[in-house]
Design a protein around this motif. Sequence first.
Motif, PDB file in Angstrom:
ATOM      1  N   THR A   1      -6.712  -1.973  -2.147  1.00  0.00           N
ATOM      2  CA  THR A   1      -7.949  -1.278  -1.809  1.00  0.00           C
ATOM      3  C   THR A   1      -7.886  -0.769  -0.370  1.00  0.00           C
ATOM      4  N   SER A   2      -8.050   0.532  -0.202  1.00  0.00           N
ATOM      5  CA  SER A   2      -7.876   1.105   1.129  1.00  0.00           C
ATOM      6  C   SER A   2      -8.945   0.642   2.096  1.00  0.00           C
ATOM      7  N   SER A   3     -10.071   0.155   1.562  1.00  0.00           N
ATOM      8  CA  SER A   3     -11.136  -0.281   2.460  1.00  0.00           C
ATOM      9  C   SER A   3     -10.734  -1.494   3.284  1.00  0.00           C
TER      10      SER A   3
ATOM     11  N   ARG B   1      -2.897   0.283   8.869  1.00  0.00           N
ATOM     12  CA  ARG B   1      -2.630  -1.008   9.483  1.00  0.00           C
ATOM     13  C   ARG B   1      -3.794  -1.925   9.182  1.00  0.00           C
ATOM     14  N   ARG B   2      -3.595  -3.223   9.325  1.00  0.00           N
ATOM     15  CA  ARG B   2      -4.604  -4.177   8.863  1.00  0.00           C
ATOM     16  C   ARG B   2      -5.809  -4.255   9.781  1.00  0.00           C
TER      17      ARG B   2
ATOM     18  N   VAL C   1       0.844  -1.191   0.000  1.00  0.00           N
ATOM     19  CA  VAL C   1       0.000   0.000   0.000  1.00  0.00           C
ATOM     20  C   VAL C   1       0.880   1.243   0.000  1.00  0.00           C
ATOM     21  N   GLN C   2       0.569   2.147  -0.904  1.00  0.00           N
ATOM     22  CA  GLN C   2       1.267   3.436  -0.935  1.00  0.00           C
ATOM     23  C   GLN C   2       0.286   4.522  -0.505  1.00  0.00           C
TER      24      GLN C   2
ATOM     25  N   GLU D   1       3.229   0.552  15.484  1.00  0.00           N
ATOM     26  CA  GLU D   1       2.095  -0.362  15.317  1.00  0.00           C
ATOM     27  C   GLU D   1       1.448  -0.225  13.937  1.00  0.00           C
ATOM     28  N   TYR D   2       1.920   0.696  13.130  1.00  0.00           N
ATOM     29  CA  TYR D   2       1.359   0.915  11.802  1.00  0.00           C
ATOM     30  C   TYR D   2       2.324   0.427  10.732  1.00  0.00           C
ATOM     31  N   GLU D   3       1.763  -0.220   9.720  1.00  0.00           N
ATOM     32  CA  GLU D   3       2.583  -0.866   8.698  1.00  0.00           C
ATOM     33  C   GLU D   3       2.855   0.028   7.489  1.00  0.00           C
ATOM     34  N   TYR D   4       1.936   0.917   7.193  1.00  0.00           N
ATOM     35  CA  TYR D   4       2.036   1.715   5.977  1.00  0.00           C
ATOM     36  C   TYR D   4       2.091   3.199   6.352  1.00  0.00           C
ATOM     37  N   TRP D   5       2.935   3.938   5.637  1.00  0.00           N
ATOM     38  CA  TRP D   5       3.120   5.365   5.942  1.00  0.00           C
ATOM     39  C   TRP D   5       3.167   6.197   4.677  1.00  0.00           C
ATOM     40  N   GLY D   6       2.583   7.388   4.764  1.00  0.00           N
ATOM     41  CA  GLY D   6       2.712   8.384   3.714  1.00  0.00           C
ATOM     42  C   GLY D   6       3.915   9.274   3.996  1.00  0.00           C
ATOM     43  N   GLN D   7       4.151  10.215   3.133  1.00  0.00           N
ATOM     44  CA  GLN D   7       5.370  11.026   3.201  1.00  0.00           C
ATOM     45  C   GLN D   7       5.245  12.238   4.108  1.00  0.00           C
TER      46      GLN D   7
END
Length: 127
Positions: A27-29, A98-99, A1-2, A113-119
Amino acid sequence: VQLQASGGGVVQAGGSLRLSCAASGRTSSTIAMGWFRQAPGKEREFVAIINQSGASIYYSQSVLGRSTISRDNAKNTVYLQMNNLEPEDTAVYYCAGRRSFYSGTVIPTRAHEYEYWGQGTQVTVSS
């Protein structure tokens, strides 16, 4: 995920901003989404989290009553509406994913605790 955060800027105290976080690659959902912020010289601070459907939301005390997190799964986008901004809100704001909404039985408020990050997007509130 980006994740791609946008919407930051310079605003006077008492003003408002709406931050956006667009997700791609998955899918962000399917993921819970949150916002963090980091002021110079400080640790990254939890702001809010919203679950996959948007039905469950949790805010930090520092923004409770002044901010609203929401999501539009059709657009794969999460928003953070911030009102009555204060100079103390000045920071780089990051969206994260996060999932699951919960970490065990508690709300995840720590960055690791979060897997995905924005800039990150800069928010500056002038007094």
